[in-house]
Design an enzyme around this catalytic site. Structure first.
Site, short mmCIF file in Angstrom:
data_model
loop_
_atom_site.label_atom_id
_atom_site.label_comp_id
_atom_site.label_asym_id
_atom_site.label_seq_id
_atom_site.Cartn_x
_atom_site.Cartn_y
_atom_site.Cartn_z
N LYS A 160 49.06 62.36 68.88
CA LYS A 160 50.05 63.01 69.78
C LYS A 160 50.19 64.48 69.43
O LYS A 160 49.98 65.34 70.29
CB LYS A 160 51.40 62.31 69.61
CG LYS A 160 52.60 63.10 70.14
CD LYS A 160 53.90 62.41 69.74
CE LYS A 160 55.15 63.24 69.95
NZ LYS A 160 55.50 64.12 68.83
N CYS B 22 63.07 65.69 69.99
CA CYS B 22 64.04 64.79 69.35
C CYS B 22 65.14 65.59 68.69
O CYS B 22 64.89 66.65 68.11
CB CYS B 22 63.35 63.93 68.30
SG CYS B 22 62.20 62.75 68.99
N ARG C 107 66.71 72.83 64.68
CA ARG C 107 65.25 73.04 64.74
C ARG C 107 64.96 74.44 65.29
O ARG C 107 64.47 74.59 66.41
CB ARG C 107 64.58 71.96 65.61
CG ARG C 107 64.75 70.57 65.06
CD ARG C 107 64.05 69.52 65.91
NE ARG C 107 62.61 69.48 65.70
CZ ARG C 107 61.79 68.64 66.33
NH1 ARG C 107 62.25 67.80 67.22
NH2 ARG C 107 60.49 68.65 66.07
N PRO C 108 65.25 75.46 64.48
CA PRO C 108 65.03 76.83 64.98
C PRO C 108 63.55 77.15 65.13
O PRO C 108 62.69 76.45 64.59
CB PRO C 108 65.66 77.70 63.89
CG PRO C 108 65.68 76.86 62.66
CD PRO C 108 65.74 75.43 63.10
N ASP D 54 62.63 80.53 64.67
CA ASP D 54 62.63 81.93 64.21
C ASP D 54 61.29 82.33 63.58
O ASP D 54 60.85 83.48 63.70
CB ASP D 54 63.77 82.16 63.20
CG ASP D 54 63.69 81.21 62.03
OD1 ASP D 54 63.78 79.98 62.25
OD2 ASP D 54 63.49 81.67 60.89
N GLN D 55 60.61 81.39 62.94
CA GLN D 55 59.34 81.74 62.27
C GLN D 55 58.22 81.97 63.29
O GLN D 55 57.34 82.79 63.07
CB GLN D 55 58.92 80.65 61.28
CG GLN D 55 59.90 80.49 60.13
CD GLN D 55 60.11 81.78 59.37
OE1 GLN D 55 59.18 82.37 58.84
NE2 GLN D 55 61.35 82.25 59.34
N ASP E 188 57.81 62.06 59.63
CA ASP E 188 57.70 61.20 60.82
C ASP E 188 57.53 59.72 60.45
O ASP E 188 57.73 58.85 61.30
CB ASP E 188 56.50 61.64 61.69
CG ASP E 188 56.72 63.01 62.30
OD1 ASP E 188 57.85 63.49 62.30
OD2 ASP E 188 55.73 63.60 62.77
N ARG F 69 57.42 58.38 74.74
CA ARG F 69 57.07 59.80 74.68
C ARG F 69 55.94 60.03 73.69
O ARG F 69 55.16 60.98 73.84
CB ARG F 69 58.29 60.62 74.21
CG ARG F 69 59.26 60.98 75.30
CD ARG F 69 60.26 62.01 74.79
NE ARG F 69 59.61 62.93 73.90
CZ ARG F 69 60.06 63.28 72.69
NH1 ARG F 69 61.20 62.80 72.24
NH2 ARG F 69 59.40 64.11 71.94
#
Ligand code: EPU
Length: 430
Positions: free
Chosen positions: A24, A120, A125-126, A128-129, A307, A399
């Site tokens: 996936k 999810c 869960r930014p 910025d990087q 995960d 999904r």
């Protein structure tokens, strides 16, 4: 699709052989990467999952021609017809991997307008990087009515990520392959799908070295050709099926996997007393008696993958003793344990640590799938439990897992879909 629930009749041993689908998270990076090419790309071994269907909608919205043959796991992407660089929020928020359209469109056209990604809810869960990397390559970035607009002619740069990020590493790599000059990325993630995406990009003409180590070197190219490429098998589906086999005290052979990608999980299963052997692309999993509690800490690859923490903690609810599970990557990835308490599981969560006290048996109950892997964890719990488990909002599982129910049913599980009356996909009808 009408709303449905999964109904699982538990206490069944899984036995037999099944095939692992294409990855996936690798597919979700390789498909947008095809937009960097000048000519059509043929991508093989793609899983038939909802996230891929969303990605196809996004690509078609951009104007790309996409020919998707789900039964043959095959897609042809022709980027030649792209007329738009905008991914509307209504589509971008349907999945996490929509962020790859930023890197791919910026790299190819020097302009991208993309809504914030969804995915999810695992806590903060930014991105910025990702943005820091694009800026370092010369992109100007602004927000316009909730859309992220990235623009500029890209030039190679040295970029050190503040933390190890899978999405950030791939996204900046996508933008850098067509930048002018050399880029060096340091503190990179090393997941197998980063190597797979780099292999695909190299196949279509990129010049990337070092993917799979913490330093990736990219020499920008100004043209990329089309090619055909087969994505690697899904590491997380492989692991989920391995855990399901152990959880049901079954005996299962998985075909089409890459055993070396599974070393962190295999080591933990062996420590618990599960028998795991492998040869070529086969993995055999067997559990004869009970299994022991363990201490588990999620890490970036090659550590234990976050995960698989959720499916694994489902297995630990029936281990002998108390397990300690430390989730280092995301701050809200234990919601499945709250649901499993309804099934008789015992756990205490203290910040990023879950203490799971093994119980002799679980019982069926109505539960919610909180997120993709949490949903898979509940399927495993349902297979282990006595009686009937109903999983509400299971569409999140589709999904990311290709035909999970039919694969498990072919191994002896009893899982069926049932419509939810009045379209209320809620255990209590609220
Ligand atoms: N992070 C930042 N800033 C960034 C990027 C990441 O602070 O700009 C933090 C995150 O908050 C997190 C950590 O860094 O704490 C790692 O996040 P990462 O960027 O690696 O994760 P991701 O790209 O959002 C991908 C997968 C996830 C998988 C993680 C970790 C895709 C589409 N998603 O997410 O997959 O859990 O890497 O391996 O590839 C799943 O398949 O169920 C799934 C959630």
């Amino acid at each position: 699709m009408p709303e449905y629930k999964l109904v699982i009749s538990g206490s069944r041993e899984l036995k037999g052989e099944t095939h692992v689908s294409g990855g996936k998270n690798t597919s979700l990076a390789v498909i947008p990467a095809a937009l960097l090419a000048e000519y059509p790309c043929q991508i093989e071994n793609l899983p038939d999952i909802e996230d891929i269907r969303v990605l196809i909608r996004i690509l078609r919205r951009l104007g790309a021609k996409v020919d998707w043959r789900a039964e043959e796991q095959q897609m042809q992407v022709d980027p030649g017809a792209v007329t738009s660089n905008t991914v509307p929020f209504a589509l971008s928020q349907k999945m996490r991997a929509s962020y790859y359209l930023m890197g791919a469109l910026l790299g190819r056209y020097g302009y991208a307008r993309v809504g914030y990604p969804g995915g999810c809810d695992l806590g903060s869960r930014p991105i910025d990087q990702h943005l820091k990397g694009f800026r370092a390559l010369g992109a100007a970035i602004r927000e316009e009515n909730g859309m992220i607009v990235l623009e500029g002619r890209l030039r190679g740069a040295n970029i050190n990520f503040d933390m190890v990020t899978v999405g950030g590493t791939i996204n900046v790599m996508l933008a850098a392959v067509r930048a002018e000059g050399d880029t060096i990325l340091t503190n990179c993630a090393r997941e197998p799908h980063i190597v797979d995406t780099a292999n695909f990009l190299n196949r279509i003409g990129a010049h990337i070295r070092g993917a799979g180590t913490d330093t990736i070197r990219i020499r920008g190219v100004d043209k990329m050709r089309g090619a055909s490429y087969t994505v690697i098998p899904d590491q997380i589906e492989t692991g989920t099926l391995m855990i399901a086999a152990a959880a049901t005290r079954g005996q299962v052979t998985l075909r089409g996997c890459i055993p070396t990608h599974m070393e962190a999980l295999t080591a933990k299963l062996l420590e618990m007393g599960v028998l795991v052997t492998s040869e070529d692309d086969l993995i055999h999993v067997q559990l004869r008696q009970g299994h022991r509690a363990i201490r588990l800490s999620t890490q970036e690859y090659p550590g234990f993958p976050t995960d698989l923490q959720q499916p694994m903690s489902a297995l630990l609810t029936r281990a002998v003793g108390t397990s300690e599970v430390i989730e280092n990557i995301f701050d809200a990835r234990f919601k499945h344990l709250d649901e499993m308490r309804k099934m008789g599981a015992k756990s205490v969560i203290n910040g990023k640590i879950a203490y799971i006290e093994g119980v002799p048996e679980l019982h069926g109950a109505p539960v919610y799938a909180p997120d993709l892997r949490g949903g898979a964890a509940l399927v495993i719990a349902g297979l282990m439990a006595n009686g009937v488990t109903e999983i509400y909002r299971p569409d999140t599982i589709a999904r990311g897992y290709e035909h999970l129910e039919s694969k498990l049913n072919a191994l002896g599980g009893i899982i069926r879909r049932e419509p939810v009356p009045n379209g209320n996909n809620n255990a209590d009808g609220i």
